[in-house]
Scaffold this motif. Structure first.
Motif: not given
Ligand SMILES: [Fe+2]
Lengths: 345, 168
Positions: A295, A299, B14-16, B32-33, B36, B167
């Motif tokens: 995470c 997230d 952002y870096r998911k 989820s993010n 996004e 996801q």
């Protein structure tokens, strides 16, 4: 399923295993060599030495490094046994029934259960809590804070050497409506003893601009949550910051390892507010590895109610733990009236 | 002393992460993010990214001026990116706009609801404000789009599109 009948007007306390309540507790005098007291709750005996906590019960025994044991015990105490199961490790832990609590060895361990060597006893929560509090008080030495990340505190090893009561008697923060409201939990400042953590030195400390018309001072309110979290002096200790009925935002700051494997009795959401946290997911009843979750900031994910989780965070991170405090949920899940996952799609 | 950099996400940056299954199924973790989701939604759309029985976490992209909302219970808003202004009005007759037994945010179809001005709050990243029961509120952001999340209850303006955002 056997159920304990509670007094009229009190919510019913579930007892799915139909266990009787144990009421024998004992605190023994300090050991001549180690200086630590030993404790007995029901048939469980607890002793500590320079390196380890030892737990004995009628047909077995278990040993944990004392640092890991104290960090886990500290969370169990601070959280009032928390939601569902708090596994200190793969063998020992507690399960909360909200008023009563089960203490177990091997009950969440596939191998113990297959060999029928799991052992469980049940207690009144306040009675077991009293002995747990004595234990954390006696077994914590001067200079060691079980709430702190390892790089921020001393070591727990060795024979008895003073104590650290201010650290181990901290109250868990629970806002009634929102942090910062008049009469509610206050913001954290240098002045009230909460300096910014070294890993959050770059977090802006500006407060929101609030223009209030006269008469609405109790309702028009805002605060800097990220600054509040940057000043947390504890790790892995979710505290209620805002409340919508039973919906509780419990943000927390995380560094090193979540000291327990939490097997919640309901779904539990995580919104990562900053940095990175790695979750290790295991099956709730067997302890088998089932998934890893990475995470990063932004997230969001949900822990199903049939798993256990622990987490790792190198850079101190901010995590929003989101709980539903409804007392009905564990029974709904046990009775199959609520799903083990929060959302099906 | 080591210099640490705290990484907060943003709409544009952002870096998911994600679920790496061993034997479990990613969809059970509803991953989820929020940045996004906000980037792919309409401005002010209140997309549910977390749901626990009736309770929700909803995410919105802040761009321009939101509708006026009200609810029969407190809500909270947390600014996750950019800056946003919150306008609050004490409704003269809250029950006329929202059934006191109802849940979630409701849109008030008016340019300016009838009531007394309560105040105004300017939120930047990390700031949280209460949206108190009995009030109407709207959010305004005339700068670059940002992101807020709401702590609320599933209601008429909550948008669920789990298969699109999670996801699996
Ligand atoms: Fe948890």
């Amino acid at each position: 399923m056997a159920m304990v009948e509670a007094a009229p007007g009190q919510p019913r306390i579930s007892n799915p295993r139909g266990l009787p309540l144990q009421s024998a507790f004992r605190t023994n005098p300090a050991d001549n060599f180690t200086g630590y007291r030993s404790f007995k709750a029901g048939s469980f005996e607890f002793t500590r030495d320079e390196y380890f906590a030892h737990i004995r019960w009628p047909n077995g025994q278990h040993t944990m490094p004392v640092d890991a044991f104290l960090r886990a015990l500290m969370r169990d105490v601070a959280w009032g046994f928390f939601y569902g199961t708090v596994n200190f490790d793969g063998v020992f832990g507690t399960t909360n029934y909200y008023g009563e609590v089960e203490m177990f060895a091997g009950a969440m361990n596939e191998s113990f259960k297959a060999a029928k060597r799991d052992y469980i006893e049940r207690f009144k929560s306040d009675q077991l809590m009293r002995i747990f509090k004595e234990m954390i008080g006696d077994w914590t030495n001067q200079g060691y804070d079980p709430f702190a990340a390892p790089m921020e505190t001393g070591v727990p090893w060795g024979t008895k050497n003073g104590d650290n009561d201010p650290a181990v008697t901290r109250q868990r923060v629970t806002a009634k409506r929102m942090v910062g409201l008049p009469g509610d939990t206050p913001r954290r400042t240098d002045a009230n003893g909460f300096p910014v953590n070294r890993m959050f030195a770059d977090v802006p400390q500006d407060e929101p601009e609030v223009e209030v018309e006269p008469g609405f001072e109790h309702e028009v309110s805002a605060f800097n949550l990220f600054a509040y979290l940057s000043r947390s002096d504890v790790t892995w200790n979710p505290s209620v910051c805002s409340v919508v009925r039973e919906s509780l935002f419990c943000p927390t700051s995380e560094e090193f390892i979540l000291p327990v494997e939490h097997g919640n009795d309901r779904c539990e959401w995580f919104l990562q507010l900053s940095d990175e946290l790695i979750w290790k997911i295991r099956d709730g009843s067997t302890g088998r590895d089932t998934a890893t979750i990475v995470c990063r900031a932004g997230d969001i994910c949900c822990m199903p109610s049939d798993i256990r989780h622990t987490g790792y965070s190198t850079k101190r991170s901010m995590l929003l733990v989101w709980e539903n405090g409804s007392p009905r949920i564990p029974d709904l899940i046990r009775e199959g009236k609520a799903p083990t996952v929060a959302v099906q799609f | 002393m080591t210099q640490y950099t705290t990484e907060f996400g943003a709409l544009a940056n952002y870096r998911k992460g994600g679920v790496m299954p061993i034997t479990d199924e990613p969809r059970r973790f509803v991953f989820s993010n929020i940045f996004e989701v906000a980037a792919k939604s309409r401005p002010w759309e209140r997309v549910v990214v977390g749901k626990n029985f009736e309770y929700t976490i909803e995410v919105s992209r802040t761009e321009g001026t939101s509708p006026w909302y009200t609810a029969a219970h407190d809500e909270f808003v947390l600014c996750m990116d950019g800056a946003v202004e919150v306008h609050l009005i004490k409704l003269d007759d809250p029950d006329a706009h929202v059934d006191p037994e109802s849940e979630g945010a409701h849109v008030i179809d008016a340019t300016m609801p009838e009531g007394r001005k309560m105040g105004r709050i300017r939120l930047r990243r990390g700031h949280m404000a209460m949206l108190p029961v009995g009030a109407a509120y709207r959010l305004v952001n005339d700068a670059a789009p940002g992101v807020v999340i709401y702590q609320s209850i599933l209601g008429p303006v909550s948008v669920e599109k789990w298969a699109e955002i999670c996801q699996h």
